[in-house]
Design a protein around this motif. Sequence first.
Motif, short mmCIF file in Angstrom:
data_model
loop_
_atom_site.label_atom_id
_atom_site.label_comp_id
_atom_site.label_asym_id
_atom_site.label_seq_id
_atom_site.Cartn_x
_atom_site.Cartn_y
_atom_site.Cartn_z
N THR A 5 0.02 -6.48 0.15
CA THR A 5 -1.32 -6.51 -0.42
C THR A 5 -1.73 -5.09 -0.83
O THR A 5 -1.12 -4.11 -0.41
N THR A 44 -5.18 -2.48 -1.31
CA THR A 44 -6.61 -2.16 -1.22
C THR A 44 -6.88 -0.93 -2.09
O THR A 44 -5.99 -0.09 -2.28
N TYR A 45 -8.10 -0.83 -2.60
CA TYR A 45 -8.42 0.23 -3.56
C TYR A 45 -9.72 0.90 -3.13
O TYR A 45 -10.75 0.25 -2.96
N MET A 46 -9.66 2.23 -2.95
CA MET A 46 -10.84 2.97 -2.54
C MET A 46 -10.70 4.42 -3.01
O MET A 46 -9.65 5.04 -2.84
N SER A 94 -4.89 3.54 -4.39
CA SER A 94 -4.42 2.21 -4.03
C SER A 94 -3.46 2.32 -2.85
O SER A 94 -2.55 3.16 -2.84
N THR A 95 -3.66 1.49 -1.84
CA THR A 95 -2.84 1.51 -0.62
C THR A 95 -2.19 0.14 -0.44
O THR A 95 -2.88 -0.88 -0.39
N ARG A 96 -0.87 0.14 -0.36
CA ARG A 96 -0.12 -1.10 -0.19
C ARG A 96 0.21 -1.30 1.29
O ARG A 96 0.67 -0.37 1.96
N GLU A 122 -9.33 -12.57 5.33
CA GLU A 122 -10.66 -11.95 5.32
C GLU A 122 -11.57 -12.60 4.28
O GLU A 122 -12.25 -11.93 3.51
N THR A 129 -10.84 -14.22 1.59
CA THR A 129 -10.30 -14.30 0.23
C THR A 129 -9.17 -15.31 0.18
O THR A 129 -8.23 -15.25 0.98
N ILE A 133 -0.88 -10.48 -5.04
CA ILE A 133 -1.73 -9.44 -5.60
C ILE A 133 -1.14 -8.90 -6.90
O ILE A 133 -1.84 -8.69 -7.88
N GLN A 158 -7.86 -6.83 -10.31
CA GLN A 158 -8.87 -7.31 -9.38
C GLN A 158 -10.26 -7.01 -9.97
O GLN A 158 -10.39 -6.36 -11.00
#
Length: 799
Positions: free
Chosen positions: A624, A626-628, A632-634, A677, A679, A718, A761
Motif C-alpha cells: 500500500t 500513503t502520501y504526506m 509517498s511511503t510504501r 481502516e 477503505t 493501490i 488517489q
Amino acid sequence: MMTNKQLKNSLSILTLLFSMCFLNAQTLKDIEIIGVVLDKNTKQPIESATILIADNKTLNPIHGSTTNSNGSFSLTTNATNFYIEVSFIGYKKSIFNKPKNTTKLIDLKTIYLEEDLESLSEVTIIAEKSTTEFRLDKRIFNVGSDLASSGSSALEVLNNVPSVNVDIEGQISLRGSQGVQILINGKPSVLASGDGNNALGTITAEMIEKIEVVTNPSAKYDAEGTSGILNIILKKDQKKGINGSVSVNIGDPSSQSFGLSINRRTENLNIFSQLGLGKRTFPRYTDGTNYNVINDELITNNSYNEMREKFYNFLLGSDFFLNENNVITLSVNYAYEKEDTPGTNNYSRFDENNNLTDQWQRTEFTLADNPKWGYELQYKKDFDNHEDHDLLFSAIGSSFSKDSESDFEDIVSLGSYTENGQEKNLTDYGRLEYTFKLDYTRPFSEKYTLETGAQYYIQDVFNDYEVQNFVTNSWVSDPNLTNVFEYNQNVLGLYATTSYEDEKWGLKLGARLENTDLKTLLETTNEKRNQNYSNLFPSVHTSYKISETLSLQAGYSKRINRPGLRELNPFSVRRDNFNISQGNPDLDPEFTDSYEITSIMKIGDVSLNLGVYHRYTTDVIEETITYMDDISTRMPLNIGTNNVSGIEFNGKYSPANWATFSADANFNFFKRKGEFEGTSFNFTGDLWSSKLNSQFKLPAGIEFEITGNYRSPYKGVIENRGEEIYADAGIRKKVFKGKVIINLSAQDVFASRKFISSTTQSNYILNRNSTRGRFITLGVSYGFGKGEAMEFSGQRRRF
C-alpha cells in the motif's frame, strides 16, 4: 526455537524412518556379470557404456552400471528372469538373454558395439532443443541450447520457461502471480538468496541442467510459496576421466567474464567444480512524478544510476561411491560480489501555475561487499529390490552477509523547498540458514509407492541499519531512522504421500504438517513479536491417459507464504527521499488453496498443453502507499482475499528439422475483496502474458533464435502496472566438431522493455517509468576431455 518436546518427537520420527528403511534392506546378490565393451571398428575400449539388467516380463530396469576406462564392467544381481542390454550414445545396442544354466558367474567376454550414424544424428538434434516433460505433479523443462539465453543469467533462463515471467525488476512470477519458492536441487540454498535483482545472483546459465515447474506441489515439497515452486537442478558431470569446459565473454554495457567447469570421475569417486569471475555494469534510467492534488503542486524527478560489480564464485564437491548402493556427497560453494553504485537524481518542483519554484540534485555513491557461503552433506542409499527404493538424507548450511555504505548529497540550485545536506546510510546485514532433510521412497510394486520424510529449517537474520547526517562538520546519527532488526524463524515439517500409477491412470495423495516458530525484535524500541502456529497441507494429484496422444492431469494443494525480512523490517529505503519503502512487522502469512486441470496432447509434429486453474488466497499481502508532505511511503499489509481463475496454453511445432516454433500464453481473471481502516479494496481485473519462440538452422551450420515476450497492463490494490513488450535474440556457430562454440546474443533487442507504474488517489497521483536498455554478449567456449563446450557463456547478469 524448537522446544524439547518438539525435538524429542522429531528425533523419534527420524529414528522410525531410518528403522523402516533398513528393515527393507535386501540380501546379498549372488549372480556376477562381467565383460569388456570395445568399438567394433577401432577395437578401442568404450568408457562409460551403459550395462542394464532388466526384467524379461515387464521390461523395467532392475540394475545398471557403466564400463570403466578399459571398457570392462562387473555387476551383480539376485534377479531370476532378466536380460542384459549394453548401449552407448551413437552405437547400436547389444542384448543378451540370461543363460539357461546360470551359475554364479556370467561372462559375456568381449562385446563389440557398432556405430549407429542415424541414431547419433538424432541425439545431436535433441540435445540442442529445450524440451518439456510432464509428470504426475510437475513439469520438467530440460535446458537445451536456447540461443536467446546465451550469455545469460539464471533469471533469463527462467524467463524462457513456460508459465514463468521475470519482470525488469527481477521479480519472478508463475502464472502471473508472485509468491514463488525457488529451490536448488530440491532444497533451499544460499545460491538462491536475495530479493528481486539479487535473486539467483551467482548462478550462470551453463550451470543449469533442468528446471522443474511445480504449479501444484505435492505434500513432499515444502509448503512455502503460494504460486508454486521452481526447482533448479544444477549439472554434475558423470563422465569418467577428466572432462570440462571453459568460456570467455565480453558484453555491452561494459562486462567481461570467465567461466571454468572441471569434472574428474573414477570408479569410486566423482569430483566436480565450477569457477566464475568477472565484472559488469548495470545501468538504470528512471523518471517519476509526484502530484499533490490538494495543493496543485508537482515534483518531477529523473535519475540515472549504474551498478558496477565484480564477482567471483566457486563450487567444489565430491561424490564418494562407498559401493554401488551407497553414495556420500560433500560440496561447498563460495560467492563474493563487490559493488559500487554511483547515481544522480534530479528534482524539479512546480507550483499551481506550473512555474518552476525549486530545483535540486541528490547524488549517491554506494559501496557494498556481499560474501556468500554454502555447504552440504548428503547421503543416499539405494535398495536392490527396486530402482526407485531409496533413502536420502541431507544437511545444508549457508551464510550470506552484506556490508554497505551509501553516501547521499543534496545540492540546491533554486528555491528553498529543501536544503543542502549530506546523508550516510550504513547497513550491516547477515543471514544464517540450516536445513536438515530426510526422504524415504518405498515402491511396494510397479504401481504402488510410499514417500515419507521430515525437514527442519532454521533461519537467523539480523539487519543493523543506521542513518547519519552531516551537522557542524561531523556525522550525527539520526535516532528516528536507525534500528537493529532481528528475525528468527524455525519450521519443522513432516509429510507422507502414497501413489498408484498404471499404464492409464494415476493417483497421488499426501499430507504435510508444518510447525512455524517466528520471533522478531526491533532493538531500538524493544518491540517484539512471537508467533507459533501449526498447519496441515493436504495434496491430491491424478492423471488419466485417454490415448497415446491425449492425457489429462488434475491436482489440488494448500500452500503458505510467510513474510520475510524485507516485508517485516520497518526500516526505510531512502535512495529516493520522496519515494520510501518500509516493512511491516505485524504481517501474517497468507494461505492459498490451488486447483488445476491440464490436458496434454500430441498431434503429429505438434505438442499442446491446455490447462485451467483456480487459486483462493486469504490474508493477501499487498503493498500500500500513503502520501504526506509530498512523500509517498510504501508498506505491505494483509488485505482481504483474492480469487484467481485462469487458462494456460503451451505448444510446440516442428514443421521441419531446421525450424521449431513454441508458444506460451496465460490469461487469468482475479477478484479482490478487502477493507483497511474503513477503505474498501473490492475490485476485479485481468492479466495475460505470452511468449513466442522461433528457432532456425541456417546454412553453414549457423543457428538463429528470436523470442518475443508480452505482458498486459494490470490493476493492483493501490498501484497499476503498465504493459511489458520486448524481444531477445541469439545466433551461434559451432566449430571443430562442436568442441568450440561462438555465441552472440542480445537481450531486449529493441530496448523496449520498461517498468511502468501509476497510482491515482483523491489527494495525490504518482507515476514511475524505468528502463535498463539493451544488453549484448559475445562469448566463446571450449570443451576438453569428454566435456562439451558450454552452450551458455560464463556471463551472469541481473535484470
